[in-house]
Enzyme design. Structure first.
Site, short mmCIF file in Angstrom:
data_model
loop_
_atom_site.label_atom_id
_atom_site.label_comp_id
_atom_site.label_asym_id
_atom_site.label_seq_id
_atom_site.Cartn_x
_atom_site.Cartn_y
_atom_site.Cartn_z
CE LYS A 83 -50.05 6.02 -21.81
NZ LYS A 83 -49.76 6.63 -20.49
CE LYS A 107 -47.83 -2.93 -16.03
NZ LYS A 107 -48.10 -1.96 -14.92
CE LYS A 119 -44.27 3.36 -13.47
NZ LYS A 119 -45.54 2.76 -13.85
CB THR A 207 -55.04 0.23 -12.17
OG1 THR A 207 -54.57 1.21 -13.10
CG2 THR A 207 -53.89 -0.71 -11.83
CG ASN A 238 -57.13 4.89 -8.28
OD1 ASN A 238 -58.28 5.27 -8.09
ND2 ASN A 238 -56.71 4.49 -9.46
CB SER A 367 -53.22 5.04 -20.35
OG SER A 367 -53.15 5.46 -19.01
#
Length: 434
Positions: A83, A107, A119, A207, A238, A367
């Site tokens: 993820k 994380k 990533k 976030t 954001n 997510s």
């Protein structure tokens, strides 16, 4: 005496990314040594599982073909599917992707999610391409990655310079490559989609909300109020915007902002919503905001404040600028914004750092909620999402804060220890194949 100036700094900041892997490995080593991680598991976690590099052609608006390079690094999936986000930026390379993928493993583990870490992204400057070109680039990249991603294998999400529209293009392209009977069942191949296309209400602010909550939880632990607390934000995208939005609602004051084009400051406070409105009409830049003063980029981190929120890219706080930081709290909205040398200086000064894998984990938790929503065919309301985020993030913060206090270590090492111990337990219970 300061005056509003007409000359604005239009030069983009050069943001270093080299050495990110060195940083994450040194942080990993420190935590692994603290918990006496088994040498065999340490070997496994020190390397990535898969590294995918794709070169693909895309026809531009003028008819010419341009070749792009895309990356996807899959670090570890002991706890579940890979993820992590996909970013579009000139600094994207394999070294950065490795470091970011490893951070995602820690994380997701720290948050207690059934995920591993991945990533990637494309090496490009999206401002140089039209909307139509970005769509074709995204769809071609997705097609090239199609055999390496999937809703139960590797689930991308937005990151720097990508957004819900990017994810909608990715989801549509991926589903188009599946057999007809399987297409709707693969909607959760990516998260961060628009709310009308399977996305989660509130995912856009998750976030930044997590950054705000981390600061709030820290203040509560220290019997402090956020009213009139001065904060500075690096990166007004954001994450930076939503963190500032919620802090301002709690009475805090944003006194300086820095983006890729320059910096501004105002000791009396910069109105968050007014600045957002201005930036939308100014090519997403805060430079030239008439209600604030110009500030040299080099002086941004030296601004008098209580809280510093680096929410741009990695390696922003280093040995060169850490000594001038005035804040008592660093809340890492970006991934890896503080390098090892900079962190040592901050800790020696008694500055608390809420580490990235805890502070900005609201995004991956959101997510996860979207993934569950798609999987189960549900639709969650905004208030339900925000309540779930608050509960999940508070649990994570409590674990890290108490672990750090009990072990007399900094919060980053504590967060790493908790994350790595969970993965170690999975390997011990399952064993190593064959």
């Amino acid at each position: 005496m300061e005056t509003l100036t007409k000359e604005r700094n239009k030069k983009s900041k050069k943001i270093p990314v080299r050495g990110m892997m060195d940083n994450v490995m040194e942080q990993f080593e420190s935590a692994a040594n603290h918990i006496k991680l088994h040498p065999n598991i340490k070997k496994i976690l020190s390397i990535t599982n898969n590294e995918i590099i794709v070169n693909f052609p895309v026809k531009m608006d003028n008819g010419e073909v341009e070749i792009f390079t895309g990356y996807r690094v899959q670090h570890n999936n002991a706890l579940g599917p890979y993820k992590g986000g996909l970013r579009y930026h000139p600094t994207v390379d394999i070294d950065a992707a490795r470091a970011l993928a490893m951070w995602m493993t820690w994380k997701t583990s720290l948050a207690g999610l059934p995920y591993g870490g991945g990533k990637g992204g494309i090496k490009l400057d999206p401002s140089k391409y039209s909307q139509g070109e970005l769509e074709r680039i995204t769809r071609r990249f997705t097609f090239a990655l199609a055999d390496n991603i999937g809703p139960e294998h590797d689930i991308p999400a937005p990151d720097v310079n990508t957004n819900s529209q990017t994810m909608a293009w990715m989801a549509d392209t991926y589903m188009s490559t599946r057999p007809p009977a399987e297409r709707t069942a693969n909607q959760h191949v990516v998260t961060g989609k628009p709310a009308g296309s399977g996305g989660l209400e509130g995912r856009d602010r998750a976030t930044g909300y997590g950054v705000y909550l981390s600061i709030k939880f820290w203040a509560e632990k220290n019997n402090e109020s956020l009213i009139d607390k001065r904060f500075i934000v690096q990166g007004f995208g954001n994450v930076g915007y939503w963190a500032a939005h919620f802090l301002e609602k709690d009475g805090a004051k944003m006194v300086a902002v820095q983006d890729a084009f320059g910096s501004i400051r105002k000791a009396e406070g910069i109105n968050v919503e007014n600045l957002l409105s201005y930036s939308k009409t100014n090519k997403d830049s805060v430079v030239g905001y008439p209600e604030a003063f110009d500030l040299d980029n080099e002086k941004f981190f030296a601004t008098e404040c209580d809280i510093c929120i680096p929410a741009a890219l990695g390696n922003q706080i280093t040995k060169d600028n850490a000594p001038v930081i005035k804040a008592t709290l660093i809340a890492e909205g970006a991934n890896g914004p503080t390098n090892v040398e900079g962190e040592k200086i901050l800790l020696e000064k008694g500055i608390t750092i809420i580490p990235d894998i805890l502070c900005n984990s609201g995004g991956v938790v959101g997510s996860y909620f979207e993934w569950l929503q798609n999987r189960n065919g549900e639709l969650w309301q905004l208030d339900e999402v925000m309540a779930k985020l608050h509960k999940k993030l508070k649990e994570s913060f409590e674990k890290v804060y108490e672990y750090a206090k009990c072990e007399s270590i900094d919060m980053r090492t504590a967060a790493y220890c908790i994350a790595i111990e969970r993965i170690e337990k999975a390997y011990v219970q399952r064993g190593i194949f064959p």
